[in-house]
Design a protein around this motif. Sequence first.
Motif, PDB file in Angstrom:
ATOM      1  N   ALA A  22      49.844  35.941  26.530  1.00 57.57           N
ATOM      2  CA  ALA A  22      50.006  36.453  25.986  1.00 57.57           C
ATOM      3  C   ALA A  22      51.293  37.313  25.392  1.00 57.57           C
ATOM      4  CB  ALA A  22      49.626  35.271  24.361  1.00 57.57           C
ATOM      5  N   ILE A  23      52.534  37.232  24.315  1.00 57.89           N
ATOM      6  CA  ILE A  23      52.514  38.720  23.397  1.00 57.89           C
ATOM      7  C   ILE A  23      52.928  38.527  21.972  1.00 57.89           C
ATOM      8  CG2 ILE A  23      55.321  40.021  22.915  1.00 57.89           C
ATOM      9  CD1 ILE A  23      54.401  39.997  26.010  1.00 57.89           C
ATOM     10  N   ILE A  24      52.468  39.212  21.900  1.00 55.95           N
ATOM     11  CA  ILE A  24      52.004  39.284  19.819  1.00 55.95           C
ATOM     12  C   ILE A  24      52.578  40.042  19.419  1.00 55.95           C
ATOM     13  CG2 ILE A  24      49.487  39.712  18.025  1.00 55.95           C
ATOM     14  CD1 ILE A  24      47.475  39.057  20.832  1.00 55.95           C
ATOM     15  N   ALA A  25      53.234  39.923  18.388  1.00 49.97           N
ATOM     16  CA  ALA A  25      53.826  40.564  17.443  1.00 49.97           C
ATOM     17  C   ALA A  25      52.915  41.290  16.662  1.00 49.97           C
ATOM     18  CB  ALA A  25      55.222  39.773  17.287  1.00 49.97           C
ATOM     19  N   VAL A  26      53.237  42.555  15.548  1.00 48.78           N
ATOM     20  CA  VAL A  26      52.225  43.006  14.929  1.00 48.78           C
ATOM     21  C   VAL A  26      52.980  43.528  14.126  1.00 48.78           C
ATOM     22  CG1 VAL A  26      50.501  44.612  14.957  1.00 48.78           C
ATOM     23  CG2 VAL A  26      50.728  42.716  16.535  1.00 48.78           C
ATOM     24  N   ARG A  27      53.057  43.375  12.624  1.00 45.91           N
ATOM     25  CA  ARG A  27      53.113  44.102  11.944  1.00 45.91           C
ATOM     26  C   ARG A  27      52.439  44.188  10.692  1.00 45.91           C
ATOM     27  NH1 ARG A  27      57.385  40.199   8.565  1.00 45.91           N
ATOM     28  NH2 ARG A  27      57.952  40.693  10.293  1.00 45.91           N
TER      29      ARG A  27
ATOM     30  N   VAL B 292      43.480  37.754  18.520  1.00 47.80           N
ATOM     31  CA  VAL B 292      43.743  37.499  17.086  1.00 47.80           C
ATOM     32  C   VAL B 292      43.280  38.084  16.154  1.00 47.80           C
ATOM     33  CG1 VAL B 292      45.575  36.346  15.825  1.00 47.80           C
ATOM     34  CG2 VAL B 292      45.828  36.909  18.485  1.00 47.80           C
ATOM     35  N   ILE B 293      41.909  36.864  16.064  1.00 47.77           N
ATOM     36  CA  ILE B 293      41.228  36.886  14.739  1.00 47.77           C
ATOM     37  C   ILE B 293      40.623  38.383  14.557  1.00 47.77           C
ATOM     38  CG2 ILE B 293      39.224  35.977  13.247  1.00 47.77           C
ATOM     39  CD1 ILE B 293      40.710  32.834  13.861  1.00 47.77           C
ATOM     40  N   GLU B 294      39.733  38.204  15.945  1.00 48.96           N
ATOM     41  CA  GLU B 294      38.635  39.661  15.325  1.00 48.96           C
ATOM     42  C   GLU B 294      38.976  40.908  15.711  1.00 48.96           C
ATOM     43  OE1 GLU B 294      35.728  39.487  19.080  1.00 48.96           O
ATOM     44  OE2 GLU B 294      35.678  37.236  18.445  1.00 48.96           O
TER      45      GLU B 294
ATOM     46  N   PRO C 288      40.949  34.079  28.994  1.00 49.11           N
ATOM     47  CA  PRO C 288      40.689  33.608  29.874  1.00 49.11           C
ATOM     48  C   PRO C 288      40.946  32.308  29.374  1.00 49.11           C
ATOM     49  CG  PRO C 288      38.268  34.828  28.572  1.00 49.11           C
ATOM     50  CD  PRO C 288      39.494  35.389  27.869  1.00 49.11           C
ATOM     51  N   ASP C 289      41.180  32.339  27.933  1.00 46.22           N
ATOM     52  CA  ASP C 289      41.345  30.441  27.436  1.00 46.22           C
ATOM     53  C   ASP C 289      42.174  30.381  26.346  1.00 46.22           C
ATOM     54  OD1 ASP C 289      39.425  30.708  25.582  1.00 46.22           O
ATOM     55  OD2 ASP C 289      37.939  29.371  27.472  1.00 46.22           O
ATOM     56  N   ALA C 290      42.462  30.013  25.948  1.00 47.91           N
ATOM     57  CA  ALA C 290      43.167  29.351  23.869  1.00 47.91           C
ATOM     58  C   ALA C 290      42.024  29.805  22.872  1.00 47.91           C
ATOM     59  CB  ALA C 290      43.166  28.205  23.654  1.00 47.91           C
ATOM     60  N   ASP C 291      40.709  29.082  23.243  1.00 40.24           N
ATOM     61  CA  ASP C 291      39.957  29.727  22.450  1.00 40.24           C
ATOM     62  C   ASP C 291      40.004  31.300  22.669  1.00 40.24           C
ATOM     63  OD1 ASP C 291      39.286  27.721  21.367  1.00 40.24           O
ATOM     64  OD2 ASP C 291      37.855  27.735  22.843  1.00 40.24           O
ATOM     65  N   GLY C 292      39.644  32.476  23.809  1.00 42.02           N
ATOM     66  CA  GLY C 292      39.651  33.961  24.042  1.00 42.02           C
ATOM     67  C   GLY C 292      40.906  34.270  22.881  1.00 42.02           C
TER      68      GLY C 292
ATOM     69  N   GLU D 140      51.899  37.383  15.252  1.00 39.06           N
ATOM     70  CA  GLU D 140      52.922  36.119  15.493  1.00 39.06           C
ATOM     71  C   GLU D 140      52.525  36.736  16.683  1.00 39.06           C
ATOM     72  OE1 GLU D 140      57.185  35.933  15.251  1.00 39.06           O
ATOM     73  OE2 GLU D 140      56.994  36.185  12.979  1.00 39.06           O
ATOM     74  N   THR D 141      51.736  34.811  17.833  1.00 37.59           N
ATOM     75  CA  THR D 141      51.896  34.683  19.152  1.00 37.59           C
ATOM     76  C   THR D 141      52.329  34.065  20.003  1.00 37.59           C
ATOM     77  OG1 THR D 141      49.827  35.615  18.112  1.00 37.59           O
ATOM     78  CG2 THR D 141      49.979  34.562  20.186  1.00 37.59           C
ATOM     79  N   ASN D 142      53.305  34.435  21.272  1.00 42.02           N
ATOM     80  CA  ASN D 142      53.797  33.787  22.274  1.00 42.02           C
ATOM     81  C   ASN D 142      53.371  33.404  23.440  1.00 42.02           C
ATOM     82  OD1 ASN D 142      56.147  33.524  20.395  1.00 42.02           O
ATOM     83  ND2 ASN D 142      55.874  36.084  19.925  1.00 42.02           N
ATOM     84  N   LEU D 143      52.887  31.978  23.154  1.00 42.14           N
ATOM     85  CA  LEU D 143      52.288  32.335  24.903  1.00 42.14           C
ATOM     86  C   LEU D 143      52.836  32.765  25.863  1.00 42.14           C
ATOM     87  CD1 LEU D 143      50.579  28.579  24.032  1.00 42.14           C
ATOM     88  CD2 LEU D 143      50.101  31.635  24.302  1.00 42.14           C
ATOM     89  N   ILE D 144      53.642  33.550  26.564  1.00 38.09           N
ATOM     90  CA  ILE D 144      53.748  33.478  27.910  1.00 38.09           C
ATOM     91  C   ILE D 144      53.653  32.470  29.341  1.00 38.09           C
ATOM     92  CG2 ILE D 144      54.517  35.437  30.363  1.00 38.09           C
ATOM     93  CD1 ILE D 144      53.347  37.474  28.280  1.00 38.09           C
TER      94      ILE D 144
END
Length: 185
Positions: A103-108, A158-160, A149-153, A172-176
Amino acid sequence: MTPESSTRPSAAERHPKDLRRPTPQDSGLERRAGEPVRLDEVDHRLLAALADDARIPNNALAASVGIAPSTCLTRVRRLREEGVVRGYHADIDPVLAGRPLQAIIAVRMQGPTRARLSAYLRQLAELPGVLNVFLLGGAHDFFLHVAAPDADGLNDFVIEHLSTDPDVALTETNLIFQHLRAGWY
């Protein structure tokens, strides 16, 4: 014994860049003063060959660009010393390494934190699963390229590491779906 071989090896020689933690200089974070390095056609051919296969032996590299092995060694050494070649890296397949979800995660960041973006960039690069970090100009401060490893990971990452950080204003998380390493050189 030549004068060069009688001196004590530098830290970079004792710990090649591909075996030690990257420094800001390795990753190009530090703004370089002065003129860009002057490169001729042979330098460009060397860079293209190294970008294609960084493990190519010096004699094969020299033959591929049409120069003597000693000249090749000198030129590659100069390209490294000038910072044009920043290091040699393994291209690891995240899927085969057990991290198939990218994923590409945009961070502000929050307003006051923006004064420390360079330091925060280095912190982000140390997080587990982070492949690349980009400091941006525009609506977002960073893009993180991550492998999980997966969607839960990915959700846990993102949360932790981001959403619970008081310095982070938005993610904002965008899946590749597909990724191809470009051979830009």
